[in-house]
Every structure is written in structure tokens, then in C-alpha cells.
Design a protein around this motif. Structure first.
Motif, PDB file in Angstrom:
ATOM      1  N   SER A  71      37.559 -10.052 -27.703  1.00  0.00           N
ATOM      2  CA  SER A  71      37.662  -8.605 -27.846  1.00  0.00           C
ATOM      3  C   SER A  71      38.872  -8.113 -27.060  1.00  0.00           C
ATOM      4  O   SER A  71      39.502  -8.890 -26.326  1.00  0.00           O
ATOM      5  N   PRO A  72      39.238  -6.826 -27.144  1.00  0.00           N
ATOM      6  CA  PRO A  72      40.311  -6.316 -26.287  1.00  0.00           C
ATOM      7  C   PRO A  72      40.017  -6.579 -24.810  1.00  0.00           C
ATOM      8  O   PRO A  72      38.863  -6.562 -24.380  1.00  0.00           O
ATOM      9  N   THR A  73      41.067  -6.815 -24.035  1.00  0.00           N
ATOM     10  CA  THR A  73      40.934  -7.241 -22.645  1.00  0.00           C
ATOM     11  C   THR A  73      40.067  -6.301 -21.814  1.00  0.00           C
ATOM     12  O   THR A  73      39.326  -6.739 -20.932  1.00  0.00           O
ATOM     13  N   SER A  74      40.135  -5.017 -22.089  1.00  0.00           N
ATOM     14  CA  SER A  74      39.387  -4.045 -21.292  1.00  0.00           C
ATOM     15  C   SER A  74      37.882  -4.207 -21.417  1.00  0.00           C
ATOM     16  O   SER A  74      37.125  -3.706 -20.582  1.00  0.00           O
ATOM     17  N   PHE A  75      37.408  -4.920 -22.450  1.00  0.00           N
ATOM     18  CA  PHE A  75      35.978  -5.146 -22.634  1.00  0.00           C
ATOM     19  C   PHE A  75      35.495  -6.469 -22.029  1.00  0.00           C
ATOM     20  O   PHE A  75      34.286  -6.712 -21.949  1.00  0.00           O
ATOM     21  N   HIS A  76      36.402  -7.331 -21.631  1.00  0.00           N
ATOM     22  CA  HIS A  76      36.038  -8.690 -21.239  1.00  0.00           C
ATOM     23  C   HIS A  76      35.020  -8.745 -20.106  1.00  0.00           C
ATOM     24  O   HIS A  76      34.037  -9.495 -20.171  1.00  0.00           O
ATOM     25  N   GLU A  77      35.255  -7.976 -19.051  1.00  0.00           N
ATOM     26  CA  GLU A  77      34.373  -8.088 -17.880  1.00  0.00           C
ATOM     27  C   GLU A  77      32.935  -7.725 -18.230  1.00  0.00           C
ATOM     28  O   GLU A  77      32.001  -8.498 -17.949  1.00  0.00           O
ATOM     29  N   VAL A  78      32.729  -6.572 -18.826  1.00  0.00           N
ATOM     30  CA  VAL A  78      31.367  -6.116 -19.137  1.00  0.00           C
ATOM     31  C   VAL A  78      30.671  -7.112 -20.059  1.00  0.00           C
ATOM     32  O   VAL A  78      29.503  -7.480 -19.839  1.00  0.00           O
ATOM     33  N   PHE A 168      49.270  -1.218 -28.269  1.00  0.00           N
ATOM     34  CA  PHE A 168      50.101  -0.432 -27.357  1.00  0.00           C
ATOM     35  C   PHE A 168      49.308   0.688 -26.679  1.00  0.00           C
ATOM     36  O   PHE A 168      49.882   1.694 -26.259  1.00  0.00           O
ATOM     37  N   LYS A 169      47.999   0.498 -26.557  1.00  0.00           N
ATOM     38  CA  LYS A 169      47.153   1.503 -25.908  1.00  0.00           C
ATOM     39  C   LYS A 169      46.680   0.994 -24.546  1.00  0.00           C
ATOM     40  O   LYS A 169      46.046  -0.063 -24.460  1.00  0.00           O
ATOM     41  N   LEU A 205      56.721   2.157 -22.598  1.00  0.00           N
ATOM     42  CA  LEU A 205      56.683   2.972 -23.803  1.00  0.00           C
ATOM     43  C   LEU A 205      55.981   4.296 -23.498  1.00  0.00           C
ATOM     44  O   LEU A 205      55.417   4.482 -22.419  1.00  0.00           O
ATOM     45  N   SER A 206      55.998   5.200 -24.448  1.00  0.00           N
ATOM     46  CA  SER A 206      55.443   6.542 -24.219  1.00  0.00           C
ATOM     47  C   SER A 206      53.949   6.516 -23.923  1.00  0.00           C
ATOM     48  O   SER A 206      53.423   7.429 -23.281  1.00  0.00           O
ATOM     49  N   THR A 207      53.260   5.462 -24.355  1.00  0.00           N
ATOM     50  CA  THR A 207      51.817   5.372 -24.125  1.00  0.00           C
ATOM     51  C   THR A 207      51.483   4.926 -22.707  1.00  0.00           C
ATOM     52  O   THR A 207      50.334   5.031 -22.280  1.00  0.00           O
ATOM     53  N   GLY A 208      52.469   4.384 -21.988  1.00  0.00           N
ATOM     54  CA  GLY A 208      52.223   3.915 -20.630  1.00  0.00           C
ATOM     55  C   GLY A 208      52.134   2.413 -20.507  1.00  0.00           C
ATOM     56  O   GLY A 208      52.055   1.888 -19.390  1.00  0.00           O
ATOM     57  N   VAL A 322      49.554   1.505 -15.362  1.00  0.00           N
ATOM     58  CA  VAL A 322      48.186   1.728 -14.895  1.00  0.00           C
ATOM     59  C   VAL A 322      47.254   1.774 -16.100  1.00  0.00           C
ATOM     60  O   VAL A 322      47.508   2.497 -17.071  1.00  0.00           O
ATOM     61  N   PHE A 323      46.180   1.003 -16.026  1.00  0.00           N
ATOM     62  CA  PHE A 323      45.160   1.000 -17.067  1.00  0.00           C
ATOM     63  C   PHE A 323      43.969   1.855 -16.621  1.00  0.00           C
ATOM     64  O   PHE A 323      43.686   1.936 -15.425  1.00  0.00           O
ATOM     65  N   PRO A 324      43.246   2.455 -17.556  1.00  0.00           N
ATOM     66  CA  PRO A 324      42.002   3.120 -17.186  1.00  0.00           C
ATOM     67  C   PRO A 324      41.051   2.197 -16.411  1.00  0.00           C
ATOM     68  O   PRO A 324      40.324   2.664 -15.537  1.00  0.00           O
ATOM     69  N   ALA A 325      41.091   0.911 -16.714  1.00  0.00           N
ATOM     70  CA  ALA A 325      40.246  -0.050 -16.001  1.00  0.00           C
ATOM     71  C   ALA A 325      40.576  -0.090 -14.505  1.00  0.00           C
ATOM     72  O   ALA A 325      39.706  -0.342 -13.668  1.00  0.00           O
ATOM     73  N   ASP A 326      41.831   0.168 -14.148  1.00  0.00           N
ATOM     74  CA  ASP A 326      42.218   0.200 -12.745  1.00  0.00           C
ATOM     75  C   ASP A 326      41.610   1.398 -12.038  1.00  0.00           C
ATOM     76  O   ASP A 326      41.220   1.320 -10.885  1.00  0.00           O
TER      77      ASP A 326
END
Length: 332
Positions: A71-78, A168-169, A205-208, A322-326
């Protein structure tokens, strides 16, 4: 037979299933997706008997022994922690987590529940990388490591049209460093350990998230330079320069054609192509760990994964990525 549940219904998972079916002891048991329609579609495509739209239900299933997470990396831990708490072994796509805090939580869950947790950095288990490790002493004292992974993303075309896809999100903990740069950094850590210092720069990029970047890592007796991009291409091979010779590697993420040029003019080819699908090697290594009662790989060890993630964290900090996960981590 180790019965696998699948999390993530994308092209990477398609490749994994095709490769894993070459490995003795692999069985496909279940797939999880957030929507029933997608779960059933993917199950029909691959002949998977069970479908789930509730992660906890799949984790608790007695029909599942291990889970592959793509899955996307941000979901891996949970997702990984939920599965490991239910006693499932976990093979998790790279990068294993968004940051070191998440990765440590995953490793802690593996140890507390006595299950295997392995980061699926596929290149570590390939014959080509084994050849690199075996031949490294012949180069003498190592002075420089250079590696590049620059691959123009097809999703960048959509970005240029104003359509922002998941690649790119920042909410998915994506970007050039996480998606491609990690392929250069993982072998660096495996071969030489953690550097003494790091300097990183990149194009945000503009998305961060970053579209491209570079890292200089300093060691006591050597220097490493890593470049990566999702907004341009490169065909530059990797090099490991020693005082007695220089090793050239065609592709750091898929090392196949490998040569050593010694100072006396000799050229030695140590190429080691794969036999079978690339991802079958990581699957076999994962199943061997389970069969032998081991909890982590000697190659993709927990310590190596943590050292890689620490470098990724520092590189992102220097670039302002910076990611929301941070933020979740910082708020506890």
C-alpha cells in the motif's frame, strides 16, 4: 505452505504475486482492499480465495499466516502493526515506513509478537548484489561510492497538466527520495554502514514532495554521492572506487552487469544475472526466515532498515520535506 494475505492492489502487487508463485512454500490466501469491488476484482484476477474490506478481520483470519504490504508508504505502520499483533509475519515494501519513529514501532511489534518483519528491498537478495559484496575487498581501501536512480515518472505528465496523482502527494509519504533514492541509499548502508554526516538538496514540487535531489554522505575514509529523480531520466551506472580498482554496476536497483577495472589494466567481469523473477528472491528469503525460526534478515536487518530511514529523515529535514505522518509523530 505459508498462506499470504495481500494488502495493496497495484502493479507492484501483480509483479510480486507472479514472482512469488515461483517459490516453493508460497500460497495465496487472501486480499484486502478498502472497497469490496476492488477486492473481488483483484481476487478474480489472481485466483485468490478470500477477500476482506476490514483489515483487522484479515489479520485475525486463521487462513492467513503472513502478509505482503504494498500500500502507500503512509499506511505501512498501521497495517503492519495490526497484522503482527495478530501473529502474522510481514513482508513490507520499501520504504518500510514514513519515518524512523514509525519504523521503530513496526520493529517493536515484530519483536513483541515474535514474528518476522522484513523490508522488501529486493536488490539486496539478488545474485548481482551478492557478487558486489563478495568482490568488494578486491578494490582495496574504498574512497568513493556513486549511485543514481533517475526515472521520469509517467505520473509526472499528469502533474504537469495540473492533475496531482498519489505519487506526488505528501499525505502518502511519497516523492523522489522515498520512491527512488532509497534504492541508492540501502546498498550504501549495507556495504559501508551509516555515514558520519549528510548534506542533501533537492527540487521541491508545489505539493511539497521532491521531484529530484542529491545527497553527499561523508565517511571517515570515503565519500558517497547519490542522485535521484522522478522528473528526468539518467543511464549513468553506479561506481565503487577503491585504491586498487573501480567497480562499475549497470543499475544500482537491479545490479546485473558488473565489472572491475584494476589499476594494472585488468578488467574482470563478475556479472550475476537472476534465475527467475526478480521478486522471487526476496520472497524466498522471507520464507526461509520463517522456516528457520529467525526473526530478521542478516541482509535487510532491522538495524540496516533503521539506518536507512535515519538517513532519509535527515535528508528530508534538510530539504524541508514534511509529511503529515511526521506531524502525527511530533504530536505523539
Amino acid at each position: 505452505m505459508i498462506r499470504f494475505g495481500i494488502i495493496g492492489t497495484n502493479w507492484i502487487t501483480d509483479q510480486f504475486i507472479e514472482a512469488a508463485r515461483e517459490v516453493e512454500g508460497f500460497a495465496l490466501a487472501a486480499v484486502y482492499s478498502r472497497t469490496e469491488e476492488r477486492a473481488k476484482e483483484f481476487a478474480a484476477k489472481h485466483g485468490i480465495p478470500l477477500t476482506f474490506t476490514d483489515l483487522e478481520e484479515m489479520a485475525a483470519s486463521t487462513e492467513v499466516d503472513a502478509v505482503y504490504i504494498a500500500s502507500p508508504t503512509s499506511f505501512h505502520e498501521v497495517q503492519a502493526v495490526a497484522c503482527m499483533r495478530a501473529g502474522k509475519h510481514v513482508l513490507c515494501e520499501k520504504p518500510a515506513a514514513s519515518n524512523s519513529h514509525e519504523l521503530q514501532a513496526m520493529i517493536d511489534a515484530a519483536r513483541e509478537n515474535e514474528v518476522v518483519f522484513l523490508e522488501a528491498m529486493k536488490s539486496s537478495f539478488l545474485p548481482g548484489f551478492q557478487a558486489v559484496m563478495d568482490a568488494l575487498p578486491s578494490l582495496g581501501t574504498i574512497r568513493r561510492y556513486t549511485a543514481s536512480y533517475c526515472q521520469y515518472s509517467s505520473r509526472y505528465d499528469a502533474y504537469r497538466r495540473g492533475e496531482i496523482l498519489n505519487a506526488f502527494k505528501p499525505e502518502f509519504s511519497n516523492g523522489a527520495l522515498m520512491d527512488l533514492g532509497v534504492y541508492c541509499i540501502y546498498p550504501l548502508i549495507m556495504l559501508f554502514g551509516a555515514p558520519e554526516s549528510v548534506m542533501a538538496s533537492g527540487t521541491l514540487l508545489s505539493t511539497g514532495v521532491d521531484g529530484q535531489g542529491s545527497i553527499i554522505a561523508r565517511y571517515k575514509e570515503m565519500e558517497a554521492t547519490v542522485t535521484y529523480s522522478k522528473i528526468s531520466n539518467s543511464s549513468v551506472p553506479a561506481e565503487i572506487q577503491g585504491e586498487e580498482g573501480t567497480m562499475t554496476i549497470d543499475s544500482i536497483n537491479l545490479p546485473r552487469k558488473i565489472n572491475i577495472r584494476y589499476r594494472d589494466g585488468r578488467v574482470e567481469e563478475i556479472s550475476a544475472p537472476e534465475e527467475g523473477a526478480v521478486m522471487s528472491y526476496e520472497t524466498r528469503a522471507f520464507l526461509d526466515l520463517i522456516a528457520n525460526g529467525k526473526r530478521e534478515s542478516d541482509l535487510n536487518s532491522h538495524a540496516n532498515s533503521l539506518a536507512v530511514m535515519s538517513l532519509l529523515d535527515e535528508a528530508r529535514r534538510q530539504q524541508g520535506i514534511v509529511f503529515p505522518a511526521d506531524m502525527k509523530t511530533n504530536s505523539g
